[in-house]
Design a protein around this motif. Structure first.
Motif, short mmCIF file in Angstrom:
data_model
loop_
_atom_site.label_atom_id
_atom_site.label_comp_id
_atom_site.label_asym_id
_atom_site.label_seq_id
_atom_site.Cartn_x
_atom_site.Cartn_y
_atom_site.Cartn_z
N ALA A 169 7.92 51.58 -21.13
CA ALA A 169 7.79 51.28 -22.56
C ALA A 169 8.12 49.82 -22.82
O ALA A 169 7.46 49.14 -23.62
CB ALA A 169 8.69 52.19 -23.38
N SER A 170 9.15 49.32 -22.15
CA SER A 170 9.55 47.92 -22.30
C SER A 170 8.42 47.00 -21.88
O SER A 170 8.05 46.06 -22.61
CB SER A 170 10.80 47.65 -21.47
OG SER A 170 11.10 46.28 -21.42
N ASN A 171 7.85 47.24 -20.73
CA ASN A 171 6.80 46.35 -20.24
C ASN A 171 5.48 46.54 -20.98
O ASN A 171 4.69 45.61 -21.08
CB ASN A 171 6.60 46.56 -18.74
CG ASN A 171 7.71 45.93 -17.93
OD1 ASN A 171 7.78 44.72 -17.78
ND2 ASN A 171 8.61 46.76 -17.42
N LEU A 172 5.26 47.74 -21.53
CA LEU A 172 4.07 47.94 -22.36
C LEU A 172 4.18 47.10 -23.63
O LEU A 172 3.21 46.47 -24.06
CB LEU A 172 3.91 49.42 -22.71
CG LEU A 172 2.68 49.77 -23.56
CD1 LEU A 172 1.40 49.40 -22.82
CD2 LEU A 172 2.69 51.26 -23.91
N GLY A 173 5.37 47.07 -24.23
CA GLY A 173 5.58 46.22 -25.40
C GLY A 173 5.36 44.76 -25.07
O GLY A 173 4.74 44.01 -25.84
N SER A 174 5.86 44.33 -23.92
CA SER A 174 5.69 42.95 -23.50
C SER A 174 4.21 42.63 -23.28
O SER A 174 3.71 41.58 -23.69
CB SER A 174 6.46 42.69 -22.21
OG SER A 174 7.82 43.07 -22.35
N PHE A 175 3.51 43.54 -22.62
CA PHE A 175 2.09 43.36 -22.30
C PHE A 175 1.26 43.23 -23.57
O PHE A 175 0.45 42.30 -23.72
CB PHE A 175 1.62 44.56 -21.47
CG PHE A 175 0.15 44.59 -21.19
CD1 PHE A 175 -0.43 43.72 -20.29
CD2 PHE A 175 -0.66 45.51 -21.84
CE1 PHE A 175 -1.79 43.76 -20.04
CE2 PHE A 175 -2.02 45.55 -21.59
CZ PHE A 175 -2.59 44.67 -20.69
N LEU A 176 1.46 44.14 -24.53
CA LEU A 176 0.67 44.10 -25.76
C LEU A 176 1.02 42.88 -26.60
O LEU A 176 0.13 42.27 -27.22
CB LEU A 176 0.92 45.38 -26.56
CG LEU A 176 0.41 46.67 -25.91
CD1 LEU A 176 0.76 47.88 -26.76
CD2 LEU A 176 -1.11 46.60 -25.69
N ALA A 177 2.29 42.48 -26.60
CA ALA A 177 2.67 41.29 -27.36
C ALA A 177 2.02 40.04 -26.81
O ALA A 177 1.53 39.18 -27.56
CB ALA A 177 4.20 41.14 -27.35
N LEU A 178 1.98 39.93 -25.49
CA LEU A 178 1.37 38.75 -24.87
C LEU A 178 -0.13 38.69 -25.15
O LEU A 178 -0.67 37.63 -25.47
CB LEU A 178 1.62 38.77 -23.37
CG LEU A 178 3.00 38.30 -22.92
CD1 LEU A 178 3.21 38.60 -21.45
CD2 LEU A 178 3.16 36.81 -23.17
N VAL A 285 4.44 48.41 -15.73
CA VAL A 285 4.13 49.64 -16.47
C VAL A 285 3.56 50.68 -15.53
O VAL A 285 3.98 51.85 -15.52
CB VAL A 285 3.14 49.34 -17.62
CG1 VAL A 285 2.72 50.63 -18.31
CG2 VAL A 285 3.76 48.38 -18.63
N ILE A 286 2.60 50.27 -14.71
CA ILE A 286 1.95 51.21 -13.79
C ILE A 286 2.93 51.67 -12.71
O ILE A 286 3.02 52.86 -12.39
CB ILE A 286 0.71 50.55 -13.15
CG1 ILE A 286 -0.31 50.19 -14.23
CG2 ILE A 286 0.09 51.47 -12.10
CD1 ILE A 286 -1.49 49.38 -13.72
N ALA A 287 3.68 50.73 -12.15
CA ALA A 287 4.56 51.05 -11.02
C ALA A 287 5.66 52.03 -11.39
O ALA A 287 6.06 52.86 -10.57
CB ALA A 287 5.18 49.76 -10.46
N PHE A 288 6.17 51.95 -12.62
CA PHE A 288 7.30 52.79 -13.00
C PHE A 288 6.88 54.02 -13.79
O PHE A 288 7.72 54.70 -14.38
CB PHE A 288 8.32 51.97 -13.79
CG PHE A 288 9.14 51.07 -12.90
CD1 PHE A 288 10.36 51.51 -12.40
CD2 PHE A 288 8.69 49.82 -12.53
CE1 PHE A 288 11.11 50.70 -11.56
CE2 PHE A 288 9.43 49.01 -11.70
CZ PHE A 288 10.65 49.44 -11.21
N GLN A 289 5.58 54.31 -13.82
CA GLN A 289 5.12 55.57 -14.40
C GLN A 289 5.49 56.73 -13.47
O GLN A 289 5.60 56.57 -12.25
CB GLN A 289 3.61 55.55 -14.59
CG GLN A 289 3.12 54.67 -15.72
CD GLN A 289 1.60 54.62 -15.77
OE1 GLN A 289 0.94 54.58 -14.74
NE2 GLN A 289 1.05 54.64 -16.97
N THR A 290 5.66 57.90 -14.06
CA THR A 290 5.90 59.09 -13.25
C THR A 290 4.69 59.38 -12.37
O THR A 290 4.83 59.72 -11.19
CB THR A 290 6.18 60.30 -14.16
OG1 THR A 290 7.28 59.98 -15.03
CG2 THR A 290 6.56 61.52 -13.32
#
Length: 770
Positions: A169-178, A285-290
């Protein structure tokens, strides 16, 4: 209500009914903090960019600062976990968030004055620290802190066992913000609005954290009991810590390497900066998905193929930009994903969560510092990017046992073809008769293409050895060395590197100019050339040839009488050949290395021998140094400050052009040199002139091949004058025409649309006006 006790004997929190609100609150807070952390990076770097000439190194150095600030935030989060009470941890964090708010609204303070061009890195790091260090570091600590709190608060829930899911979730927020910055925020808002908007977002986030703490405390079934600390697990071994740091360092280094590689030949612009950084975050985001979207086995196959291809093409800077962009970006994405998936597979239990993130942050700083700070000191050319591309092969599976017979054969074949490519390149570039014979047998054959065809089988050999990391890396190393040698293209006499890039002096033989010609090169762009034969050595060449728009402008202005000429961008000093005894000339140059090389008679003598009288050089960014020049003093001002086709956009805005015009005499002329392979930058300049209500003329000179190869180059320029009187001598010249019509929006200090310039450059060029 009943208590449960785990195997370790540590009392766990009571089992609770289904609770979907608390995880959602945590996810929203983490998403918001990550968005604020990463949207500020291109924004702040854009604020400081005009003070350092628009160099791509500004972004890379700024990234090292942000990585170091992130490390400070993670260290603070890790140390804060030693406080047993979550309530006290929240109180401390809220207090620091409030203190950091004193630095808002975001701005670049002027406490350190203007940067020293001879030592810009220390100035940049210190300025960023004083301007945005506190809010960024405290805000960056929020994600690991909230995940650690989540793990304790959610004891007894299945999701509490895997707080690493919130990292996605953290990296998804970062990705979309960028991604939102170059495509939404930058085009729709100016910098002042961006600064205020981010400051408002920070205030809203502070209230969100306070509300989250209140909600969590209120929702506990037993308000008298603090969530118990997690059961302690064995410490992470030092060897494992080293592996984690290296796995995090490689993608960080490659991110800065591929950014510099791409932006050097286009522009230092957010839309190019954020793409590698956004993909870097997406791999987390991909690496830390279940259940990752791309499983590790698939990643390894794709990375093996593209990694080998990229090592072949990285040295060839003249490839079509679209092809090169795709190869480099996809290779970087898959390589970062491979490293991060390996990291995710090695993550420790939740009680070591903040330590794990701390190690990842250390790796990020190590990789970034190597590429942005250390490599420019130890390498005089850009070796760090291909070097890391090769070494990251060691992160692949190593296999078991000795190499099989067919694997040894593949390794030997790779050595043979890379050696053949390098040998063939050496032979054909040193034996001109052999090259002529080959060309007669296959007219139009290109040496680079021929050698790349030989390096292709080496890439295939590397792919076949992809499950044998040492052998795979060895083939990549041989391929990289051969491709760097094959692509050199020129006989380099001298190479030097500074914060602003790599400058090389190449020796080229041009028989029609009497033999040797010295060429000053920055990346793939020629910054001037000088024939060494005394018959031609004081004749300006390439863009400064008398037939080009720049040469014509100098002749027309000097025909009026003694002239005061200013040139932004010194290059080899070719413009000095136009200086007569009655003229004055000043170069405005940001890089002291360029001034030193152009004044060294071993390489160029335009300034030392060809100019009549002394020539002044003013060091520093032109927007800053020109402000100190007296108004109404120049007859001709030439803006030619491009580095390997990178556009310092702040030198082409309406405000910049208005400042240049202030320095001109009423009949003075401003010339903008707008030649560029990858960007269409003429129309924004035309639009700026019209918005300012100033007359302008356009000239596009195309070389026809009748002159010596190094004598002249195709050149595009726009001239602008404060009055019609300044263009009097140009309107009668057949090569100067009315500027083309355009609906393109002019660039300003608050608005630059480089993505539109890139898009227009890929469309068919308009016919030259009559």
């Amino acid at each position: 209500m009943s208590d449960t006790t785990g195997d370790s004997g540590v009392s766990a929190a009571p089992v609770r009914p289904v609770d979907r609100l608390t995880p959602l609150l945590f996810a929203v807070a983490i998403f918001t903090s990550a968005s604020l952390v990463f949207v500020v990076q291109p924004m702040v770097t854009k604020l400081v960019l005009p003070m350092l000439g628009g160099s791509p190194a500004v972004w890379n150095t700024a990234m090292v600062f942000f990585q170091a600030a992130l490390l400070a935030g993670y260290l603070y989060a890790h140390l804060l976990q030693r406080i047993a009470s979550i309530k006290l941890q929240v109180a401390v964090h809220l207090g620091l968030l409030l203190l950091a708010a004193l630095f808002l609204p975001l701005h670049i303070n002027g406490w350190l004055g203007d940067p020293d061009p001879a030592a810009p890195i220390a100035w940049l790091l210190a300025t960023l620290t004083l301007s945005v260090g506190a809010p960024f570091a405290v805000l960056s600590a929020t994600a690991p802190l909230l995940q650690a709190w989540f793990a304790r608060v959610r004891v007894g829930y299945p999701d509490g066992k895997n707080p690493y899911v919130l990292y996605a979730a953290s990296n998804l927020g970062s990705f979309l913000a960028l991604l939102s910055y170059p495509f939404l925020i930058e085009p729709l808002t100016n910098l002042a609005g961006q600064r205020l908007g981010w400051s408002g977002g920070y205030a809203a986030f502070l209230l969100m954290v306070a509300a989250l703490a209140f909600t969590v405390w209120r929702r506990r079934l037993d308000r008298t009991v603090e969530p118990a600390p997690l059961a302690a697990t064995p410490p992470i071994p030092w060897r494992e810590k080293g592996v984690l740091i290296l796995l995090a360092a490689a993608p960080s280094s490659l991110m800065l390497g591929v950014t510099a590689h791409l932006s050097t030949d286009v522009a230092s612009a957010p839309f190019l900066w954020v793409m590698p950084l956004a993909l870097y975050l997406l791999t987390f985001v991909i690496a830390f998905q279940t259940r990752p979207w791309i499983p590790l086995p698939v990643t390894l196959v794709l990375q093996g193929a593209l990694g080998a291809l990229c090592v072949v093409v990285v040295a060839f800077r003249t490839l079509d930009f679209r092809i090169a962009f795709a190869v480099h970006i996809l290779t970087f994405f898959l390589t970062a994903l491979m490293c991060h998936q390996t990291l995710a597979a090695r993550r420790p239990p939740p009680d070591r969560l903040t330590e794990f993130y701390l190690l990842l942050s250390v790796g990020g700083v190590v990789g970034g510092a190597f590429t942005a700070l250390l490599a420019p000191v130890i390498f005089n050319v850009v070796w760090e990017y291909p070097l890391v591309l090769v070494l990251v092969g060691l992160a692949r599976p190593w296999g078991h046992g000795r190499l099989r017979g067919e694997e040894v054969g593949t390794l030997v074949a790779a050595a043979a073809v890379t050696g053949l490519a390098a040998g063939l390149s050496w032979w054909l570039t040193t034996d001109l008769e052999a090259w002529g014979a080959l060309w007669r047998m296959a007219p139009g054959v290109n040496l680079t293409s021929l050698c790349m065809m030989l390096l292709g089988p080496a890439a295939i050999c590397a792919f076949l050895l992809r499950d044998r990391a040492p052998a795979f890396t060895a083939v990549l190393l041989m391929t990289a060395l051969a491709s760097q040698y094959v692509s050199r293209g020129y006989d380099y006499s001298y190479s030097e590197r500074s914060f602003f890039g790599v400058m090389r002096v190449a020796k080229i033989v041009d028989p029609r100019l009497g033999g040797d010609v010295h060429v000053l090169m920055h990346g793939t762009t020629l910054h001037g050339a000088q024939a060494r034969d005394p018959r031609f050595d004081c004749t300006p060449s390439l863009y400064y040839n008398p037939q080009t728009p720049i040469g014509q402008a100098a002749d027309i202005v000097e025909a009026r009488g003694p002239a005061n000429i200013g040139v932004v961008g010194q290059g080899s000093g070719g413009m000095a050949a136009y200086k007569r005894a009655q003229d004055t000339m000043t170069f405005f140059e940001i890089d002291p290395m360029v001034d030193r090389m152009s004044r060294d008679p071993r390489w160029f003598t335009y300034i030392s021998d060809c100019a009549a009288g002394d020539i002044r050089t003013v060091l520093g960014d032109a927007r800053l140094t020109l402000n100190r020049e007296p108004a109404g003093s120049y007859d001709l001002l030439i803006i030619d400050a491009f580095s390997s086709d990178a556009v310092p956009t702040h030198l082409l805005t309406m405000e910049a052009i208005e400042g240049y015009l202030r320095l001109l005499k009423p009949d003075g002329v401003l010339l903008l040199h707008l030649s560029n392979r990858n960007l269409e930058i003429t129309l924004p300049a035309v639009a700026a002139a019209r918005a300012l209500g100033k007359p302008s003329l356009h000239n596009l000179y195309l070389e026809d091949g009748t002159q010596p190869d190094m004598a002249v180059a195709s050149t595009e320029a726009l001239i602008i004058s404060p009055t019609e009187a300044g263009l009097a001598g140009f309107r009668s010249h057949p090569d100067w025409a009315v500027s083309p019509e355009t609906s393109v929006r002019p660039w300003t200090d608050d608005y630059v649309n480089l993505f539109g310039s890139l898009w227009r450059a890929f469309r068919p060029p308009p016919e030259r006006p009559n």
